[in-house]
Design a protein around this motif. Structure first.
Motif, PDB file in Angstrom:
ATOM      1  N   LEU A  46       0.491   7.534  -6.452  1.00 37.54           N
ATOM      2  CA  LEU A  46      -0.315   7.447  -7.425  1.00 37.54           C
ATOM      3  C   LEU A  46      -0.649   9.173  -6.547  1.00 37.54           C
ATOM      4  O   LEU A  46      -0.904   9.843  -7.443  1.00 37.54           O
ATOM      5  CB  LEU A  46      -1.589   6.875  -6.584  1.00 37.54           C
ATOM      6  N   VAL A  47      -0.005   9.486  -5.331  1.00 40.43           N
ATOM      7  CA  VAL A  47      -0.285  10.720  -4.723  1.00 40.43           C
ATOM      8  C   VAL A  47       0.443  11.218  -5.603  1.00 40.43           C
ATOM      9  O   VAL A  47       0.689  12.599  -5.800  1.00 40.43           O
ATOM     10  CB  VAL A  47       0.222  11.012  -3.441  1.00 40.43           C
ATOM     11  N   ILE A  60       0.714  -1.341   0.393  1.00 43.34           N
ATOM     12  CA  ILE A  60      -0.370  -0.062  -0.145  1.00 43.34           C
ATOM     13  C   ILE A  60       0.864   0.994  -0.142  1.00 43.34           C
ATOM     14  O   ILE A  60       1.018   2.505  -1.125  1.00 43.34           O
ATOM     15  CB  ILE A  60      -0.745  -0.063   1.200  1.00 43.34           C
ATOM     16  N   LYS A  61       2.161   1.005   0.916  1.00 41.61           N
ATOM     17  CA  LYS A  61       2.960   1.843   0.994  1.00 41.61           C
ATOM     18  C   LYS A  61       3.435   2.878  -0.483  1.00 41.61           C
ATOM     19  O   LYS A  61       3.504   3.948  -1.018  1.00 41.61           O
ATOM     20  CB  LYS A  61       3.890   2.183   2.025  1.00 41.61           C
ATOM     21  N   ARG A  67       2.057   2.074  -3.534  1.00 41.82           N
ATOM     22  CA  ARG A  67       1.582   2.068  -4.290  1.00 41.82           C
ATOM     23  C   ARG A  67       0.512   4.243  -3.936  1.00 41.82           C
ATOM     24  O   ARG A  67       0.699   4.301  -5.079  1.00 41.82           O
ATOM     25  CB  ARG A  67       0.070   0.709  -4.915  1.00 41.82           C
ATOM     26  N   THR A  68       0.353   3.944  -3.167  1.00 43.95           N
ATOM     27  CA  THR A  68      -0.436   5.072  -2.591  1.00 43.95           C
ATOM     28  C   THR A  68       1.025   6.025  -2.588  1.00 43.95           C
ATOM     29  O   THR A  68       0.719   7.243  -3.516  1.00 43.95           O
ATOM     30  CB  THR A  68      -0.485   5.346  -1.344  1.00 43.95           C
ATOM     31  N   GLN A  69       2.250   5.822  -2.755  1.00 47.16           N
ATOM     32  CA  GLN A  69       3.748   7.114  -2.651  1.00 47.16           C
ATOM     33  C   GLN A  69       3.735   7.475  -4.576  1.00 47.16           C
ATOM     34  O   GLN A  69       3.855   8.546  -4.860  1.00 47.16           O
ATOM     35  CB  GLN A  69       4.846   6.786  -2.339  1.00 47.16           C
TER      36      GLN A  69
END
Length: 377
Positions: free
Chosen positions: A137-138, A130-131, A133-135
């Motif tokens: 995409l953001v 999750i880290k 992917r989130t990093q």
């Protein structure tokens, strides 16, 4: 079975809409009130009975208004912005309750009755996925933002640490007011942004190609109150003997570059300021704070014999356990994280090549922060 904590949410609303033409979405979240109770100090924990004597850990400070309202929309029809974000919240009170916190910690501590190693490994694998992917995409979405309609207004959160770890109206308390946070659009200076792609960076009108944002955090303060003082009334005062740290206001002006192709300008510019930090601590108040902290019962450390037995049990069951890498490989087979990271690395390589050809390196962030005055008495 002993119930440690209960969480109550009333009148919650979640609304989701989607426009198929452009895959735009709109998300609305409403929350009327929230209340979390802890473990009963009298140990009256009948699972079939609602125990009204439980201490309150989290509750809405203002019961008359809705606690939380959030709206998120991509490419809204009534504006030219890329995203529209609105969030409003009412004050929230958080009370530290030592017995509940200690029980929760003991529940998750490794001992001879618990074996949480497998859960830890699986949680770490999911967190890693999750880290990344989130990093990715953001960061990509932030780079693509050209205009943003944002209005965030979050009222104060009050964190109360009472004497002996149990909150009562007659207890001495330490109150941390986290302040009133606002995050809004700054004054718009964007003019003819389509023409600014080829704009000369040496010009004195660089602010015309930035999206302005303004963040303000008001009235952050720290209080120590004795038994005869009411923190609800004292928090409204700007100066009192109970203030360990008087109200502080932080302002931060952000600017986001519209066209990141212009590598001569920083992508983000930030100008922050704290006008005054003032503290007035007497010896009596300071000693009172130390005595209050010492009166709180903290979790006891696990005995050495229990730790040794736990390590032995792990060594016996180690051959039946899967490693973190195996968990990560299982998750990788279900998610395209490697592909995303590979694309991110390729994009970074292309960006570096552009920087080398241009002869200058892109500046990610330019920040200027000032603290004008500090008074410690």
């Amino acid at each position: 079975m002993k119930v440690i904590s209960r969480l109550s949410i009333s009148n919650g609303l979640l609304e989701f809409q989607r426009r198929p033409a452009r895959d735009d979405i709109q998300l609305v979240i409403d929350l009327n009130s929230l209340e979390m109770s802890g473990i009963d100090s009298e140990l009256n924990n009948n699972e079939n009975e609602l125990n009204l004597s439980r201490p309150i850990l989290i509750q809405s400070f203002n019961q008359t208004n809705n606690l939380l309202h959030i709206e998120f929309e991509t490419n809204p029809l009534n504006s030219k912005s890329d995203y529209r974000i609105q969030a409003k919240s009412q004050p929230l009170q958080i009370n530290y309750h030592a017995m509940t916190i200690n029980t929760l910690i003991e529940c998750f501590l490794p001992d001879r009755h618990h074996d949480l190693e497998g859960i830890k490994e699986a949680a770490y694998s999911i967190y890693t996925d999750i880290k990344h992917r989130t990093q990715f995409l953001v960061s990509e979405n932030l780079k693509k933002i050209k205009d943003l309609d944002i209005d965030i207004d979050l009222q104060s959160i009050y964190f109360i640490v009472p004497e002996s770890g149990f909150y009562q109206s007659s207890s001495s308390v330490i109150c941390l007011d986290l302040g009133h946070l606002t995050f809004k659009n700054g004054e718009k200076n964007i003019q003819n942004s389509e023409k600014d792609v080829f704009y000369d960076a040496k010009s004195d009108q660089d602010d015309l190609i930035y999206v302005p944002l303004k963040i303000q955090l008001e009235n952050v303060q720290l209080l120590y109150l004795t038994q005869n003082e009411n923190w609800i009334d004292v928090r409204l005062q700007e100066d009192s003997p109970s203030h360990l740290i008087k109200p502080i206001t932080l302002t931060l002006d952000l600017e986001k570059l519209i066209h990141i192709e212009n590598n001569k300008l920083p992508i983000w510019k930030a100008n922050g300021e704290i006008h005054l930090i003032e503290s007035n601590i007497s010896d009596r108040r300071l000693i009172g704070c130390f005595n209050l902290i010492e009166s709180i019962p903290f979790p006891q450390s696990t005995e050495k014999s229990d730790q040794d037995q736990y390590k032995k049990s792990l060594s016996k069951n180690k051959k039946h356990q899967t490693t973190t890498k195996q968990h990560y490989d299982q998750i990788e087979s279900m998610t395209p994280i490697k592909k995303i990271l590979l694309e991110q690395e390729q994009e970074q390589d292309q960006q570096k090549q552009i920087e080398i050809k241009s002869g200058e390196q892109t500046i990610q962030l330019s920040i200027d922060f000032q603290i004008r005055k500090v008074y410690l008495l």
